[in-house]
Scaffold this motif. Structure first.
Motif, PDB file in Angstrom:
ATOM      1  N   LEU A  21       7.589  -6.097  29.190  1.00 47.37           N
ATOM      2  CA  LEU A  21       6.889  -6.665  30.341  1.00 47.37           C
ATOM      3  C   LEU A  21       7.117  -8.177  30.386  1.00 47.37           C
ATOM      4  O   LEU A  21       6.776  -8.896  29.457  1.00 47.37           O
ATOM      5  CB  LEU A  21       5.390  -6.352  30.269  1.00 47.37           C
ATOM      6  N   ALA A  22       7.710  -8.649  31.481  1.00 50.37           N
ATOM      7  CA  ALA A  22       8.140 -10.052  31.563  1.00 50.37           C
ATOM      8  C   ALA A  22       7.082 -11.006  32.118  1.00 50.37           C
ATOM      9  O   ALA A  22       7.208 -12.210  31.969  1.00 50.37           O
ATOM     10  CB  ALA A  22       9.404 -10.142  32.419  1.00 50.37           C
ATOM     11  N   ASP A  23       6.048 -10.509  32.759  1.00 52.79           N
ATOM     12  CA  ASP A  23       5.028 -11.361  33.375  1.00 52.79           C
ATOM     13  C   ASP A  23       4.224 -12.082  32.286  1.00 52.79           C
ATOM     14  O   ASP A  23       3.527 -11.443  31.496  1.00 52.79           O
ATOM     15  CB  ASP A  23       4.107 -10.505  34.241  1.00 52.79           C
ATOM     16  N   PRO A  24       4.270 -13.429  32.222  1.00 50.31           N
ATOM     17  CA  PRO A  24       3.538 -14.152  31.171  1.00 50.31           C
ATOM     18  C   PRO A  24       2.018 -13.958  31.241  1.00 50.31           C
ATOM     19  O   PRO A  24       1.342 -14.109  30.227  1.00 50.31           O
ATOM     20  CB  PRO A  24       3.924 -15.620  31.396  1.00 50.31           C
ATOM     21  N   ASN A  25       1.479 -13.606  32.410  1.00 50.77           N
ATOM     22  CA  ASN A  25       0.047 -13.324  32.512  1.00 50.77           C
ATOM     23  C   ASN A  25      -0.363 -12.125  31.672  1.00 50.77           C
ATOM     24  O   ASN A  25      -1.531 -11.982  31.319  1.00 50.77           O
ATOM     25  CB  ASN A  25      -0.358 -13.035  33.970  1.00 50.77           C
ATOM     26  N   PHE A  26       0.603 -11.259  31.376  1.00 52.94           N
ATOM     27  CA  PHE A  26       0.280 -10.009  30.689  1.00 52.94           C
ATOM     28  C   PHE A  26       1.066  -9.803  29.404  1.00 52.94           C
ATOM     29  O   PHE A  26       1.135  -8.696  28.890  1.00 52.94           O
ATOM     30  CB  PHE A  26       0.486  -8.830  31.645  1.00 52.94           C
ATOM     31  N   ASP A  27       1.643 -10.877  28.849  1.00 52.24           N
ATOM     32  CA  ASP A  27       2.363 -10.764  27.587  1.00 52.24           C
ATOM     33  C   ASP A  27       1.424 -10.259  26.498  1.00 52.24           C
ATOM     34  O   ASP A  27       0.407 -10.879  26.202  1.00 52.24           O
ATOM     35  CB  ASP A  27       2.957 -12.129  27.195  1.00 52.24           C
ATOM     36  N   ARG A  28       1.737  -9.100  25.944  1.00 48.24           N
ATOM     37  CA  ARG A  28       0.938  -8.459  24.886  1.00 48.24           C
ATOM     38  C   ARG A  28      -0.524  -8.251  25.297  1.00 48.24           C
ATOM     39  O   ARG A  28      -1.435  -8.258  24.469  1.00 48.24           O
ATOM     40  CB  ARG A  28       1.025  -9.231  23.586  1.00 48.24           C
ATOM     41  N   ALA A  29      -0.738  -8.048  26.572  1.00 48.76           N
ATOM     42  CA  ALA A  29      -2.103  -7.844  27.084  1.00 48.76           C
ATOM     43  C   ALA A  29      -2.580  -6.419  26.843  1.00 48.76           C
ATOM     44  O   ALA A  29      -1.800  -5.465  26.838  1.00 48.76           O
ATOM     45  CB  ALA A  29      -2.153  -8.150  28.579  1.00 48.76           C
ATOM     46  N   VAL A  30      -3.892  -6.312  26.655  1.00 53.15           N
ATOM     47  CA  VAL A  30      -4.585  -5.023  26.611  1.00 53.15           C
ATOM     48  C   VAL A  30      -5.610  -5.087  27.739  1.00 53.15           C
ATOM     49  O   VAL A  30      -6.518  -5.915  27.713  1.00 53.15           O
ATOM     50  CB  VAL A  30      -5.286  -4.787  25.256  1.00 53.15           C
ATOM     51  N   VAL A  31      -5.422  -4.235  28.758  1.00 50.26           N
ATOM     52  CA  VAL A  31      -6.259  -4.267  29.956  1.00 50.26           C
ATOM     53  C   VAL A  31      -7.133  -3.027  30.007  1.00 50.26           C
ATOM     54  O   VAL A  31      -6.621  -1.901  29.968  1.00 50.26           O
ATOM     55  CB  VAL A  31      -5.388  -4.333  31.241  1.00 50.26           C
ATOM     56  N   LEU A  32      -8.440  -3.230  30.097  1.00 53.57           N
ATOM     57  CA  LEU A  32      -9.381  -2.124  30.299  1.00 53.57           C
ATOM     58  C   LEU A  32      -9.495  -1.897  31.799  1.00 53.57           C
ATOM     59  O   LEU A  32      -9.855  -2.811  32.550  1.00 53.57           O
ATOM     60  CB  LEU A  32     -10.751  -2.474  29.727  1.00 53.57           C
TER      61      LEU A  32
END
Length: 189
Positions: A21-32
């Motif tokens: 995933l290339a979007d820096p807003n979601f780099d290694r993100a965990v989204v509930l």
């Protein structure tokens, strides 16, 4: 199930960013995911603590916020708004709390904190949220941007949010567990 191909509700599940995933807003993100239907998707990033203390913006809720007692960046949308997410065990929740999935629910931050305090298992405050329009998340899932996994109540209140991406992947009983060891910068490998 690591990718979704049909439209079904993912409310209460986690999106875990793939290493691609290339979007820096979601780099290694965990989204509930707090809401997912044919009108779109709304969630909060669980592993982006900010240096801002809850007491600095919502003083009356500070004593109820779990450790670390900071505001989390819930996503890139509406950073000037706050969402409260709390775990409340049992069948009935108090006034000012709306069940989302299992023991996880949304707190109405306009409610006096003392009405909820005794019932709260944990509380986290998020500035902003992550949002997707109709079909947008499904397209990202088709592209392989996210893993979809089950959430656990402890994910909301993880005391070490910086470790959540690896921890969620590590507990999977599939090939996803291997991605927990994926290096931060694969070019250095």
């Amino acid at each position: 199930m690591s990718r979704m191909t049909e439209v079904s509700s993912l409310t209460g599940r986690l999106l875990v960013a793939t290493p691609a995933l290339a979007d820096p807003n979601f780099d290694r993100a965990v989204v509930l995911l707090l809401d997912h239907d044919d009108e779109g998707t709304l969630g909060v990033v669980l592993n982006r603590p900010t240096p801002v203390g809850v007491a600095d913006i919502l003083e009356s809720w500070a004593a109820l916020a779990g450790e670390p007692g900071v505001v989390f960046q819930g996503g890139p949308v509406s950073l000037d708004s706050a969402l409260g997410v709390a775990v409340i065990p049992g069948d009935e929740g108090p006034i000012g709390w709306r069940r989302v999935y299992g023991a996880i629910g949304l707190v109405d931050l306009e409610t006096p904190p003392e009405l909820l305090g005794a019932a709260l298992g944990s509380l986290r405050i998020f500035a902003g949220y992550a949002g997707w329009g109709p079909g947008q998340l499904e397209a990202e899932l088709e592209e392989g941007a996210w893993y979809v996994v089950d959430s656990e109540p402890g994910d909301v209140s993880s005391p070490k949010p910086e470790n959540l991406w690896r921890a969620v992947l590590r507990r999977q009983r599939s090939e996803l567990a291997m991605f927990a060891t994926y290096p931060d910068d694969p070019s250095l490998n």
